[in-house]
Design a protein around this motif. Sequence first.
Motif, PDB file in Angstrom:
ATOM      1  N   ILE A  67      -9.419   9.475 -10.687  1.00 43.46           N
ATOM      2  CA  ILE A  67      -8.423   8.512 -10.846  1.00 43.46           C
ATOM      3  C   ILE A  67      -7.545   8.727  -9.713  1.00 43.46           C
ATOM      4  CG2 ILE A  67      -6.422   6.755 -12.223  1.00 43.46           C
ATOM      5  CD1 ILE A  67      -8.889   6.365 -14.055  1.00 43.46           C
ATOM      6  N   LYS A  68      -6.135  10.227  -9.762  1.00 39.68           N
ATOM      7  CA  LYS A  68      -5.312  11.060  -9.630  1.00 39.68           C
ATOM      8  C   LYS A  68      -5.901  11.266  -7.591  1.00 39.68           C
ATOM      9  CE  LYS A  68      -2.666  14.312 -10.447  1.00 39.68           C
ATOM     10  NZ  LYS A  68      -2.392  15.634 -11.266  1.00 39.68           N
ATOM     11  N   ASN A  69      -7.002  11.021  -7.572  1.00 41.23           N
ATOM     12  CA  ASN A  69      -7.635  11.241  -6.262  1.00 41.23           C
ATOM     13  C   ASN A  69      -8.107  10.724  -5.861  1.00 41.23           C
ATOM     14  OD1 ASN A  69      -7.083  14.446  -6.082  1.00 41.23           O
ATOM     15  ND2 ASN A  69      -9.221  14.638  -7.090  1.00 41.23           N
ATOM     16  N   GLY A  70      -7.732   8.621  -6.190  1.00 43.51           N
ATOM     17  CA  GLY A  70      -7.806   7.529  -5.135  1.00 43.51           C
ATOM     18  C   GLY A  70      -8.723   7.347  -5.721  1.00 43.51           C
ATOM     19  N   ASP A  80      -9.465   9.613 -25.652  1.00 42.59           N
ATOM     20  CA  ASP A  80      -8.382   9.646 -26.343  1.00 42.59           C
ATOM     21  C   ASP A  80      -7.015   8.642 -26.296  1.00 42.59           C
ATOM     22  OD1 ASP A  80      -7.707  10.426 -23.489  1.00 42.59           O
ATOM     23  OD2 ASP A  80      -7.384  12.807 -23.616  1.00 42.59           O
ATOM     24  N   ASP A  81      -5.251   9.800 -26.266  1.00 45.01           N
ATOM     25  CA  ASP A  81      -4.578   8.736 -26.995  1.00 45.01           C
ATOM     26  C   ASP A  81      -3.919   9.115 -25.876  1.00 45.01           C
ATOM     27  OD1 ASP A  81      -3.928  10.553 -28.178  1.00 45.01           O
ATOM     28  OD2 ASP A  81      -2.439   9.094 -29.173  1.00 45.01           O
ATOM     29  N   GLU A  82      -3.798  10.629 -25.732  1.00 44.63           N
ATOM     30  CA  GLU A  82      -2.885  11.429 -24.484  1.00 44.63           C
ATOM     31  C   GLU A  82      -3.492  11.423 -22.960  1.00 44.63           C
ATOM     32  OE1 GLU A  82      -4.401  16.126 -25.316  1.00 44.63           O
ATOM     33  OE2 GLU A  82      -3.485  15.518 -27.659  1.00 44.63           O
ATOM     34  N   THR A  83      -4.399  11.218 -22.212  1.00 50.31           N
ATOM     35  CA  THR A  83      -5.275  10.675 -20.891  1.00 50.31           C
ATOM     36  C   THR A  83      -3.725   9.871 -20.586  1.00 50.31           C
ATOM     37  OG1 THR A  83      -6.508  12.432 -21.189  1.00 50.31           O
ATOM     38  CG2 THR A  83      -6.154  10.867 -18.928  1.00 50.31           C
ATOM     39  N   PRO A  84      -4.063   8.306 -21.243  1.00 48.42           N
ATOM     40  CA  PRO A  84      -4.039   7.139 -20.915  1.00 48.42           C
ATOM     41  C   PRO A  84      -2.316   7.449 -20.549  1.00 48.42           C
ATOM     42  CG  PRO A  84      -5.669   6.569 -21.647  1.00 48.42           C
ATOM     43  CD  PRO A  84      -5.415   7.955 -22.270  1.00 48.42           C
ATOM     44  N   ALA A  85      -1.720   8.030 -21.796  1.00 48.91           N
ATOM     45  CA  ALA A  85       0.597   8.311 -22.001  1.00 48.91           C
ATOM     46  C   ALA A  85       0.175   9.411 -20.674  1.00 48.91           C
ATOM     47  CB  ALA A  85       0.432   8.710 -22.981  1.00 48.91           C
ATOM     48  N   ARG A  86      -0.648  10.259 -21.004  1.00 49.82           N
ATOM     49  CA  ARG A  86      -0.239  11.250 -19.162  1.00 49.82           C
ATOM     50  C   ARG A  86       0.153   9.861 -17.470  1.00 49.82           C
ATOM     51  NH1 ARG A  86      -4.532  15.058 -18.081  1.00 49.82           N
ATOM     52  NH2 ARG A  86      -3.990  15.493 -20.452  1.00 49.82           N
ATOM     53  N   MET A  87      -0.963   9.543 -17.708  1.00 48.32           N
ATOM     54  CA  MET A  87      -0.809   8.528 -16.501  1.00 48.32           C
ATOM     55  C   MET A  87       0.010   7.777 -15.851  1.00 48.32           C
ATOM     56  SD  MET A  87      -5.167   7.995 -16.495  1.00 48.32           S
ATOM     57  CE  MET A  87      -6.035   8.220 -14.781  1.00 48.32           C
ATOM     58  N   GLU A  88       0.678   7.557 -17.063  1.00 47.65           N
ATOM     59  CA  GLU A  88       1.611   6.061 -17.639  1.00 47.65           C
ATOM     60  C   GLU A  88       2.799   6.941 -16.855  1.00 47.65           C
ATOM     61  OE1 GLU A  88       1.227   2.563 -20.819  1.00 47.65           O
ATOM     62  OE2 GLU A  88       2.661   4.380 -21.552  1.00 47.65           O
ATOM     63  N   LYS A  89       3.397   7.923 -17.094  1.00 48.64           N
ATOM     64  CA  LYS A  89       4.299   9.021 -16.888  1.00 48.64           C
ATOM     65  C   LYS A  89       3.892   9.520 -15.782  1.00 48.64           C
ATOM     66  CE  LYS A  89       5.271  11.165 -20.818  1.00 48.64           C
ATOM     67  NZ  LYS A  89       4.854  11.935 -22.365  1.00 48.64           N
ATOM     68  N   GLU A  90       2.788   9.556 -15.123  1.00 51.99           N
ATOM     69  CA  GLU A  90       2.348  10.257 -13.045  1.00 51.99           C
ATOM     70  C   GLU A  90       2.655   8.943 -12.851  1.00 51.99           C
ATOM     71  OE1 GLU A  90      -0.780  12.801 -13.952  1.00 51.99           O
ATOM     72  OE2 GLU A  90       0.019  13.714 -14.868  1.00 51.99           O
ATOM     73  N   GLY A  91       2.851   7.663 -13.259  1.00 52.94           N
ATOM     74  CA  GLY A  91       2.592   6.509 -12.215  1.00 52.94           C
ATOM     75  C   GLY A  91       1.201   5.780 -11.872  1.00 52.94           C
TER      76      GLY A  91
END
Length: 251
Positions: A67-70, A80-91
């Motif tokens: 996803i980070k690469n498009g 997990d819950d950490e990955t979605p939270a991180r993705m919110e922070k990273e836009g």
Amino acid sequence: MTSRNAVLLASLMVFGLPATSLADEVQVAVAANFTAPMKIIAADYEKATGNKAELSFGATGKFYAQIKNGAPFEVLLAADDETPARMEKEGLAVTGSRITYAIGALALWSAKPGFVDDKGAVLKKGDFAHIALAAPKLAPYGAAAIETMSRLGLLSTLEPKFVQGENIAQTYQFVSTGNAELGFVALSQVYAKGKLAGGSAWVVPANLHKPIRQDAVILTRGKDNPAASALLKFLKTRQAQNVIKSYGYTL
């Protein structure tokens, strides 16, 4: 919008019918442990809404990198819950769209009946050549397995016997084919309709690892797709939750 929907939209405009009559599609990345229940939920979602969920299954960590690469996913159901939270922070995901759709359970499982006892004592006996687990850096269930063995004081003893799968689906395959006598899998992979589907298993007590809280989130590509938000709402319905619980998850 698909080309088919574009044609339908043009037809609706000609006849003055509302565009809401159209069904939408949503591209969904799904953690491998949730494969079986999500296939049922997606079918129920389509029947209930007319929307189609196109599903891809794999390791949460690998989906994050894609996803980070498009990669063109619109919704992520993580392990997990950490990955979605991180993705919110990273836009990479829509802020405020995140929900917990299930809390997973870890199981030590063997395809052989009677091989794994209901207390997990087989780990201390060590009477096996290989034990499978998912790669802990990519798969939260693999990380939970490492934490469990660490808390039991068995990690250094068992580590030489590790067979690592890229995700929990491959880990299950190692055990089901006999390439590993036993392994740490998601309970949902070996449990259905309220009972163990085959083999033998120990359901790992929740206090031996961090809670496997599984979150879903709408990704940036899906922010304007009504089928994306509709899917997350559907996951909270009693119909979907009954499916989720039948595979050994809690809510």
